[in-house]
Write an enzyme that holds these catalytic residues in place. Sequence first.
Site, mmCIF file in Angstrom:
data_model
loop_
_atom_site.group_PDB
_atom_site.id
_atom_site.type_symbol
_atom_site.label_atom_id
_atom_site.label_comp_id
_atom_site.label_asym_id
_atom_site.label_seq_id
_atom_site.Cartn_x
_atom_site.Cartn_y
_atom_site.Cartn_z
ATOM 1 C CD GLU A 164 -2.929 -1.078 2.357
ATOM 2 O OE1 GLU A 164 -3.918 -1.823 2.306
ATOM 3 O OE2 GLU A 164 -2.744 -0.266 3.291
ATOM 4 C CD GLU A 360 -3.596 -5.887 3.913
ATOM 5 O OE1 GLU A 360 -4.417 -5.079 4.415
ATOM 6 O OE2 GLU A 360 -2.365 -5.699 3.918
#
Length: 457
Positions: A164, A360
């Site tokens: 991320e 995720e």
Amino acid sequence: MKTFPKNFLWGSATSAPQSEGHSLQNGKSETTWDYWFKTNPEKFHENQGPENTTNIYEMYKEDCKRMKEIGLNSFRTSISWARLLPDGRHVNQEAVAFYRDYFKHILEEGVQPIINLFHFDMPMWLMEKGGWETRESVDAFAFYAKTAFELFGDLIKNWTTFNEPIVHIECGYLNGAHYPAIHDFKKAIQVGYHTLMAHAYAVKAFREIMPNESIGIILNITPAYARSDQAADQSAKENADLLTMKSFLDPAVKGFIPDPLIQLIQAHDLTPETIGSDKEIIKENTVDFIGLNYYQPLRVQAPENPRFPAQDPEDLFAPYDWPEKRINPYRGWEIYPEAIYDVAMMMKNEYNNFPWYVSENGMGVAEEERFVNEEGMIQDDYRIDFMKEHLDYLYQGIQEGSNCFGYHTWTFIDCWSWLNGYRNRYGFYRLESDKDFTRSLKKSGLWYKEVAQNNGY
């Protein structure tokens, strides 16, 4: 029965700073989180800092058995840069011994490890020089990546560079949630650019050392949905997708920064400093797969009174409060599983059906002890429902041809979370206390085991 593709990855994810503990022990140097907690502990929920977390450093052998117990066939975690290279140059041999034994135990349980290099944990020695603001960070990260590949490449065949990257850019340089907690749009763009170049040079090192293995990057995907079909709202959606999604996805997969993004940042005097060879490095070092973290969509509308040049992303796209939204009240995030189908179709139609996986997906809930049954097990049916809803839409996307090869949840064992401490829990195992580190299985773990064993539900 919804059966997923053969060899589908059923797993979970965590990170070194959120799970290992021993934050300033065993040769590890200080990260930005250690420094921030030392200087501003009041910013952290209930003064819960990065020192202990889930204590996997001591408990990894038992935890690897727990992975097998709930049917995981894959698992992602990260290496701590500050643990492996405390000063950026010299290897901490105790860290090497720890990681090698940890990885061996994962493999011995029949679990495929995917190892990530950076999960928001900037070493403080580099931060003091400017962190991702400085070009030196690109070379420093490439050296770290090369070192990790050389030390662990005989064990680990699947790697990722960053988790991320948009988050450490936005949170550190726009919204104050990560150190250095400043607000400077131009610096944010420069930080993003250096992060992209660090990624590309890490891939270059990987190709030289491990040419027959696989490397990717983990991106958080918040698909933008416009308030309306009006041109201004659609322009806001395009700006949002360019900045928050395509800024890393396009270079990683296609090998170039999209022209509309270049034009957008030029128009607002946000162009970062570059080097002439950068474009070629990006072009030559694309990835083998993409991990996409999905939790929530991004609802946008045209800004009402935008500044020019833009001083903030909200001058380019403003948040829209969709009246039909469904919210997780603990995290404040919209629950919109339909978007995972849209992501699957995006990867198929816009990225030449590039291989990807859900790296995720999960639901954070506070005070889960409210849901303990007579046998002492947390009955987290809300988490099971959340996963099943998202898997339903993922399955639909796969049935329509999207090249998705896995689904990972956040997370395996309840973990420490940045400024939020242990407020919201995500794990299949409950961390009973950050003092004695007892683990207890939740109902969702039993459900996930059945799904993994059946390769579907």
